[in-house]
Design an enzyme around this catalytic site. Structure first.
Site, PDB file in Angstrom:
ATOM      1  N   GLU A  97       0.839  -1.208   0.000  1.00 43.02           N
ATOM      2  CA  GLU A  97       0.000   0.000   0.000  1.00 43.02           C
ATOM      3  C   GLU A  97       0.867   1.248   0.000  1.00 43.02           C
ATOM      4  OE1 GLU A  97      -2.582   1.622  -0.238  1.00 43.02           O
ATOM      5  OE2 GLU A  97      -4.369   0.557   0.412  1.00 43.02           O
ATOM      6  N   ASP A 101      -4.136   5.202   6.471  1.00 45.52           N
ATOM      7  CA  ASP A 101      -4.659   6.441   7.046  1.00 45.52           C
ATOM      8  C   ASP A 101      -5.691   6.052   8.105  1.00 45.52           C
ATOM      9  OD1 ASP A 101      -5.057   9.296   7.051  1.00 45.52           O
ATOM     10  OD2 ASP A 101      -6.762   9.050   5.733  1.00 45.52           O
ATOM     11  N   LYS A 129       0.020   6.901   8.830  1.00 44.87           N
ATOM     12  CA  LYS A 129      -0.405   8.066   9.615  1.00 44.87           C
ATOM     13  C   LYS A 129      -1.143   7.545  10.841  1.00 44.87           C
ATOM     14  CE  LYS A 129      -2.260  10.704   6.050  1.00 44.87           C
ATOM     15  NZ  LYS A 129      -2.953  11.860   5.473  1.00 44.87           N
ATOM     16  N   VAL A 151      -0.358  14.190   2.151  1.00 43.15           N
ATOM     17  CA  VAL A 151       0.891  14.092   1.389  1.00 43.15           C
ATOM     18  C   VAL A 151       0.654  13.587  -0.035  1.00 43.15           C
ATOM     19  CG1 VAL A 151       2.430  13.803   3.375  1.00 43.15           C
ATOM     20  CG2 VAL A 151       1.301  11.799   2.391  1.00 43.15           C
ATOM     21  N   ASP A 157      -1.690  10.871  -4.634  1.00 46.51           N
ATOM     22  CA  ASP A 157      -2.200  12.001  -5.410  1.00 46.51           C
ATOM     23  C   ASP A 157      -3.021  12.978  -4.587  1.00 46.51           C
ATOM     24  OD1 ASP A 157      -4.465  10.099  -5.137  1.00 46.51           O
ATOM     25  OD2 ASP A 157      -5.509  11.569  -6.362  1.00 46.51           O
ATOM     26  N   ARG A 163       1.250  12.260  -8.509  1.00 43.35           N
ATOM     27  CA  ARG A 163       1.671  10.866  -8.261  1.00 43.35           C
ATOM     28  C   ARG A 163       3.111  10.650  -8.708  1.00 43.35           C
ATOM     29  NH1 ARG A 163      -2.819   7.729  -6.939  1.00 43.35           N
ATOM     30  NH2 ARG A 163      -4.757   8.264  -7.960  1.00 43.35           N
TER      31      ARG A 163
HETATM   32  P1  IMP Z   1      -7.793   4.718   4.628  1.00 44.65           P
HETATM   33  O1  IMP Z   1      -8.847   3.739   4.319  1.00 44.65           O
HETATM   34  O2  IMP Z   1      -8.355   5.944   5.296  1.00 44.65           O
HETATM   35  O3  IMP Z   1      -6.631   4.142   5.388  1.00 44.65           O
HETATM   36  O4  IMP Z   1      -7.326   5.307   3.249  1.00 44.65           O
HETATM   37  C1  IMP Z   1      -6.263   4.859   2.571  1.00 44.65           C
HETATM   38  C2  IMP Z   1      -6.213   5.491   1.205  1.00 44.65           C
HETATM   39  O5  IMP Z   1      -6.571   6.886   1.243  1.00 44.65           O
HETATM   40  C3  IMP Z   1      -4.807   5.453   0.699  1.00 44.65           C
HETATM   41  O6  IMP Z   1      -4.526   4.250   0.039  1.00 44.65           O
HETATM   42  C4  IMP Z   1      -4.776   6.672  -0.213  1.00 44.65           C
HETATM   43  O7  IMP Z   1      -5.226   6.329  -1.485  1.00 44.65           O
HETATM   44  C5  IMP Z   1      -5.719   7.656   0.450  1.00 44.65           C
HETATM   45  N1  IMP Z   1      -4.998   8.621   1.305  1.00 44.65           N
HETATM   46  C6  IMP Z   1      -4.981   8.657   2.646  1.00 44.65           C
HETATM   47  N2  IMP Z   1      -4.192   9.651   3.109  1.00 44.65           N
HETATM   48  C7  IMP Z   1      -3.685  10.240   2.011  1.00 44.65           C
HETATM   49  C8  IMP Z   1      -2.756  11.333   1.823  1.00 44.65           C
HETATM   50  O8  IMP Z   1      -2.219  11.977   2.746  1.00 44.65           O
HETATM   51  N3  IMP Z   1      -2.473  11.638   0.531  1.00 44.65           N
HETATM   52  C9  IMP Z   1      -2.996  10.987  -0.537  1.00 44.65           C
HETATM   53  N4  IMP Z   1      -3.854   9.958  -0.401  1.00 44.65           N
HETATM   54  C10 IMP Z   1      -4.192   9.594   0.858  1.00 44.65           C
HETATM   55 MG    MG Z   2      -3.997   3.424  -1.582  1.00 44.58          MG
END
Ligand code: IMP
Ligand code: MG
Length: 174
Positions: A97, A101, A129, A151, A157, A163
């Site tokens: 990945e 986040d 994060k 970021v 992106d 990207r």
């Molecule tokens: P999660 O389900 O919230 O953990 O989201 C993960 C996905 O959100 C990642 O694979 C990214 O595609 C997107 N994402 C989360 N944080 C960022 C960031 O800071 N920059 C760009 N994409 C992010």
């Molecule tokens: Mg992703």
């Protein structure tokens, strides 16, 4: 709104860390073949660089899920846009990945992939994060833990832009 990018992790720092993770994976999987599963599009740059640093046999597959729209907030909705081409049965899978986040996307994804009968499954992410975690996910290999900032670069992106940056930067709005 105009935006600019402030460097958080320089290209050589990122490359060095990917080399270290590649060496660690090569050691951990000695005598085995690893099957890297890339979560598109963000994970693709990292996966290619990582694969080049792994010395045990490697196979690759790609899938795409979406949880984000054009903004910087998680919608919480996860949808499979493109599924894997190959079975995971009896393979040593490493899900690659770009960033963990909230963890929502991954917890859903990992649960679904685990049902496909891999011999083992681990998670490798370039960025984490931890402050943003809503759903618990166990990360086996982490490139960098970063603060709660949005970021871009190295596959990540903002509205499909940036990207291709060879470093990780923070998006700042003027
Ligand atoms: P999660 O389900 O919230 O953990 O989201 C993960 C996905 O959100 C990642 O694979 C990214 O595609 C997107 N994402 C989360 N944080 C960022 C960031 O800071 N920059 C760009 N994409 C992010
Ligand atoms: Mg992703």
């Amino acid at each position: 709104m105009a935006e600019h990018i402030r460097v958080l992790l320089a290209e050589d720092e990122v490359d060095k860390r990917i080399q270290e993770i590649g060496a660690q994976i090569s050691k951990d999987y000695e005598g085995k073949q690893v099957h890297l599963v890339c979560v598109l599009k963000g994970g693709s740059f990292f996966m290619c660089e990582l694969a080049k640093r792994i010395t045990v046999p490697v196979s690759l597959d790609f899938m795409s899920v979406s949880s984000y729209g054009g903004d910087t907030k998680s919608s919480g909705v996860v949808k499979i846009v493109k599924d894997l081409d190959e079975s995971l049965k009896d393979k040593h899978v490493i899900v690659v990945e770009d960033i963990v986040d909230s963890g929502r996307t991954l917890s859903y994804l990992l649960e679904m992939l685990r049902d496909r009968g891999p011999a083992s499954m681990r998670l490798c992410t370039l960025l984490d994060k931890p402050d943003r975690r809503v759903v618990d996910v166990n990360v086996d290999y982490t490139g960098f833990s970063i603060p709660d900032e949005f970021v871009v670069g190295y596959g990540l992106d903002y509205d499909q832009k940036y990207r291709n940056l060879p470093y990780i930067g923070i998006v700042e709005f003027d």
